[in-house]
Design a protein around this motif. Structure first.
Motif, short mmCIF file in Angstrom:
data_model
loop_
_atom_site.label_atom_id
_atom_site.label_comp_id
_atom_site.label_asym_id
_atom_site.label_seq_id
_atom_site.Cartn_x
_atom_site.Cartn_y
_atom_site.Cartn_z
N VAL A 121 35.87 36.96 28.45
CA VAL A 121 35.28 35.96 29.35
C VAL A 121 34.38 35.03 28.53
O VAL A 121 33.52 35.49 27.78
CB VAL A 121 34.45 36.64 30.47
N GLU B 88 36.19 33.34 43.62
CA GLU B 88 36.62 32.51 42.49
C GLU B 88 38.07 32.05 42.71
O GLU B 88 38.41 30.89 42.50
CB GLU B 88 36.52 33.30 41.17
N ASP C 223 42.49 42.38 35.72
CA ASP C 223 43.11 41.44 36.66
C ASP C 223 43.25 40.09 35.95
O ASP C 223 42.30 39.32 35.86
CB ASP C 223 42.20 41.33 37.91
N GLN C 224 44.45 39.86 35.44
CA GLN C 224 44.71 38.66 34.63
C GLN C 224 44.42 37.37 35.40
O GLN C 224 43.87 36.41 34.86
CB GLN C 224 46.17 38.69 34.15
N PRO D 299 29.57 35.29 36.54
CA PRO D 299 29.98 36.70 36.36
C PRO D 299 28.88 37.60 35.81
O PRO D 299 28.09 37.20 34.97
CB PRO D 299 31.13 36.61 35.35
N PRO E 117 36.39 39.16 42.94
CA PRO E 117 36.83 37.85 42.45
C PRO E 117 37.48 36.99 43.54
O PRO E 117 38.09 35.97 43.23
CB PRO E 117 37.87 38.22 41.38
N ALA F 65 42.23 36.97 37.77
CA ALA F 65 40.77 36.80 37.83
C ALA F 65 40.26 36.25 36.50
O ALA F 65 39.42 35.36 36.46
CB ALA F 65 40.10 38.13 38.16
N MET F 66 40.79 36.78 35.40
CA MET F 66 40.36 36.33 34.07
C MET F 66 40.64 34.84 33.90
O MET F 66 39.77 34.07 33.47
CB MET F 66 41.11 37.16 33.01
N ILE G 174 38.26 32.76 36.18
CA ILE G 174 36.88 32.68 35.68
C ILE G 174 36.82 31.75 34.47
O ILE G 174 35.97 30.87 34.38
CB ILE G 174 36.36 34.09 35.31
N ASN G 175 37.76 31.93 33.54
CA ASN G 175 37.74 31.09 32.35
C ASN G 175 38.11 29.64 32.65
O ASN G 175 37.81 28.75 31.87
CB ASN G 175 38.65 31.67 31.26
N CYS H 97 37.85 41.50 35.41
CA CYS H 97 38.73 40.55 34.72
C CYS H 97 39.63 41.23 33.69
O CYS H 97 40.77 40.82 33.48
CB CYS H 97 37.91 39.47 34.01
N ARG H 98 39.11 42.28 33.07
CA ARG H 98 39.91 42.99 32.05
C ARG H 98 41.14 43.64 32.67
O ARG H 98 42.11 43.94 31.99
CB ARG H 98 39.06 44.06 31.37
#
Ligand code: UDP
Length: 240
Positions: A8, A165, A48-49, A37, A162, A51-52, A55-56, A45-46
């Motif tokens: 993240v 988001e 749930d791709q 976050p 998430p 979500a990652m 967020i990014n 996020c680690r």
């Protein structure tokens, strides 16, 4: 450049810089979104791709939890300071009250957003809250339409992470708002339903402990904090 903590990317900004950037984004064409976050979300996020990526993909990624600050330090890439979502929201509302930009509150149980609106309006004289909606709806369409017709500059989206988001990324452009901010349980605090931790806890970085004591059922979620620190230590080993 963002500071990478377990995938993240966090913006290395102070609270003041974050608010200035929020104001700029709000007045820039298009929909922008801010995420805040904490270590628990990094752990989500680690696994749930989507979500990652969400967020990014945010325009501003703020380090909400003290654990993120420790994590950054342990990795040798310290962040300037913690920027709790709730403090970002408060500072933004102060600026919005002066500038006259409209705010929409989305999320929490029925009645909470309305109560929060009343309290915020008396706390920030001049703040223009143009609409509210609870966070327990089945279809996005009518909610997006309610926001669109209220024409806010900013939407506080408080649906828990998430979910919030993903909601902002998917629906942000259709709302017509310039800035959407994911703020978890903030409406519960603004409404007076939930108390934020006393200042002593905040200063010591123990806000998480206060939340746990008030609501022991959060223990399952909070177990992600030690896991986060373990993962950071593993990452530090790899980077060396
Ligand atoms: N919530 C919501 N819709 C949902 C699930 C949750 O509006 O479908 C709200 C919930 O009522 C609470 C907030 O989202 O007000 C999440 O609060 P929590 O303290 O869990 O969030 P955190 O700040 O830890 O992300």
């Amino acid at each position: 450049m963002r500071i990478n903590i377990l995938g993240v990317g966090f913006d290395n900004v102070t609270l003041d810089q974050a608010v200035a950037e929020g104001m700029r984004l709000m007045h820039t064409v298009g929909a922008h979104y801010v995420v805040t976050p904490n270590p628990e979300i990094v752990e989500v996020c680690r696994e749930d791709q989507e979500a990652m990526e969400t967020i990014n993909g945010a325009d501003l990624v703020l380090a909400d939890g003290i654990g993120v600050i420790y994590g950054a330090k342990l990795l040798g890439t310290p962040l300037k300071e913690r920027v709790p979502g709730i403090e970002f929201a408060q500072a933004l509302m102060e600026r919005m009250a002066q500038g006259g930009e409209g705010l929409f509150l989305l999320g929490a149980r029925p009645g909470v957003a309305e109560q929060a609106a009343q309290r915020l309006q008396s706390r920030y004289p001049g703040l223009r809250i143009v609409g509210t909606h609870d966070g327990y709806f089945q279809e996005d369409g009518p909610v997006v339409e309610a926001i669109r017709s209220a024409a806010p500059a900013v939407v506080f989206v408080c649906l828990g992470a998430p979910k919030q988001e993903k909601w902002m990324r998917k629906n942000g452009p259709a709302t017509g708002a310039g800035l959407l901010v994911g703020l978890g349980g903030c409406l519960d605090v603004f409404s007076g339903e939930v108390q934020r931790a006393p200042e002593a806890f905040q200063k010591l970085g123990l806000e998480w402990l206060h939340r746990l004591l008030k609501n022991p059922s959060r223990i399952g979620r909070m177990m992600k904090l030690p896991l986060f620190l373990l993962h950071v230590l593993g990452e530090r080993g790899c980077r060396r």
